[in-house]
Design a protein around this motif. Structure first.
Motif, PDB file in Angstrom:
ATOM      1  N   LEU A   1      -7.814   4.891   1.917  1.00  0.00           N
ATOM      2  CA  LEU A   1      -6.451   4.394   2.119  1.00  0.00           C
ATOM      3  C   LEU A   1      -6.025   4.595   3.566  1.00  0.00           C
ATOM      4  O   LEU A   1      -5.399   3.714   4.159  1.00  0.00           O
ATOM      5  CB  LEU A   1      -5.465   5.113   1.199  1.00  0.00           C
ATOM      6  CG  LEU A   1      -5.691   4.976  -0.301  1.00  0.00           C
ATOM      7  CD1 LEU A   1      -4.616   5.732  -1.058  1.00  0.00           C
ATOM      8  CD2 LEU A   1      -5.742   3.535  -0.739  1.00  0.00           C
TER       9      LEU A   1
ATOM     10  N   VAL B   1      -5.504  -4.806  -1.893  1.00  0.00           N
ATOM     11  CA  VAL B   1      -4.218  -4.203  -2.267  1.00  0.00           C
ATOM     12  C   VAL B   1      -3.321  -5.264  -2.900  1.00  0.00           C
ATOM     13  O   VAL B   1      -2.728  -5.051  -3.967  1.00  0.00           O
ATOM     14  CB  VAL B   1      -3.537  -3.575  -1.024  1.00  0.00           C
ATOM     15  CG1 VAL B   1      -2.089  -3.212  -1.314  1.00  0.00           C
ATOM     16  CG2 VAL B   1      -4.317  -2.362  -0.544  1.00  0.00           C
TER      17      VAL B   1
ATOM     18  N   PHE C   1      -5.050   2.046  -9.173  1.00  0.00           N
ATOM     19  CA  PHE C   1      -5.557   1.298  -8.018  1.00  0.00           C
ATOM     20  C   PHE C   1      -6.870   1.893  -7.528  1.00  0.00           C
ATOM     21  O   PHE C   1      -7.841   1.167  -7.298  1.00  0.00           O
ATOM     22  CB  PHE C   1      -4.530   1.290  -6.885  1.00  0.00           C
ATOM     23  CG  PHE C   1      -5.050   0.701  -5.605  1.00  0.00           C
ATOM     24  CD1 PHE C   1      -5.243  -0.665  -5.499  1.00  0.00           C
ATOM     25  CD2 PHE C   1      -5.362   1.508  -4.521  1.00  0.00           C
ATOM     26  CE1 PHE C   1      -5.725  -1.229  -4.311  1.00  0.00           C
ATOM     27  CE2 PHE C   1      -5.851   0.953  -3.341  1.00  0.00           C
ATOM     28  CZ  PHE C   1      -6.037  -0.415  -3.245  1.00  0.00           C
TER      29      PHE C   1
ATOM     30  N   LEU D   1       0.828  -1.197   0.000  1.00  0.00           N
ATOM     31  CA  LEU D   1       0.000   0.000   0.000  1.00  0.00           C
ATOM     32  C   LEU D   1       0.868   1.255   0.000  1.00  0.00           C
ATOM     33  O   LEU D   1       0.620   2.189  -0.775  1.00  0.00           O
ATOM     34  CB  LEU D   1      -0.949  -0.001   1.204  1.00  0.00           C
ATOM     35  CG  LEU D   1      -1.891   1.193   1.319  1.00  0.00           C
ATOM     36  CD1 LEU D   1      -2.777   1.321   0.079  1.00  0.00           C
ATOM     37  CD2 LEU D   1      -2.745   1.064   2.576  1.00  0.00           C
TER      38      LEU D   1
ATOM     39  N   THR E   1     -10.374  -0.225  -7.704  1.00  0.00           N
ATOM     40  CA  THR E   1     -11.000  -0.692  -6.467  1.00  0.00           C
ATOM     41  C   THR E   1     -12.174   0.179  -6.031  1.00  0.00           C
ATOM     42  O   THR E   1     -12.962  -0.236  -5.189  1.00  0.00           O
ATOM     43  CB  THR E   1      -9.980  -0.715  -5.309  1.00  0.00           C
ATOM     44  OG1 THR E   1      -9.488   0.616  -5.098  1.00  0.00           O
ATOM     45  CG2 THR E   1      -8.831  -1.668  -5.597  1.00  0.00           C
TER      46      THR E   1
END
Length: 94
Positions: free
Chosen positions: A40, A53, A29, A16, A33
């Motif tokens: 995050l 992730v 990303f 991450l 997602t």
């Protein structure tokens, strides 16, 4: 040697962090997602988020290689971490 659950979570958090620092991959990303930058921060400790992730990283071998090379991690470790966090570490494909 099998990866431990705590090492799997640490590895996912490292992925991450690597994604957040990657100006090219972070937007990919987030788009893939549906996560926001706030997600995050808020969801980094959730196993389901960490699995996403790792699954994202595993979508492209070049991403796996880039992460692993940058972090001196064996190439197979992200897949092992994903399997352990998802609860399918005992799954055998042969």
């Amino acid at each position: 040697m099998p990866i431990s659950a705590s090492n799997a979570e640490t590895l996912a958090l490292n992925v991450l962090g690597w994604l957040v620092a990657n100006d090219e991959l972070l937007p990919v990303f987030l788009g893939a997602t549906g996560a926001s930058e706030q997600d995050l921060r808020e969801r980094a400790g959730e196993p389901e988020f960490l699995i996403s992730v790792l699954e994202f990283l595993l979508m492209d071998d070049s991403w796996v290689m880039s992460f692993c090379d940058a972090n001196s991690v064996p190439y197979e470790l992200p897949g092992q971490a994903r399997a352990l966090l998802a609860g399918d570490s005992e799954m055998h494909w042969t």
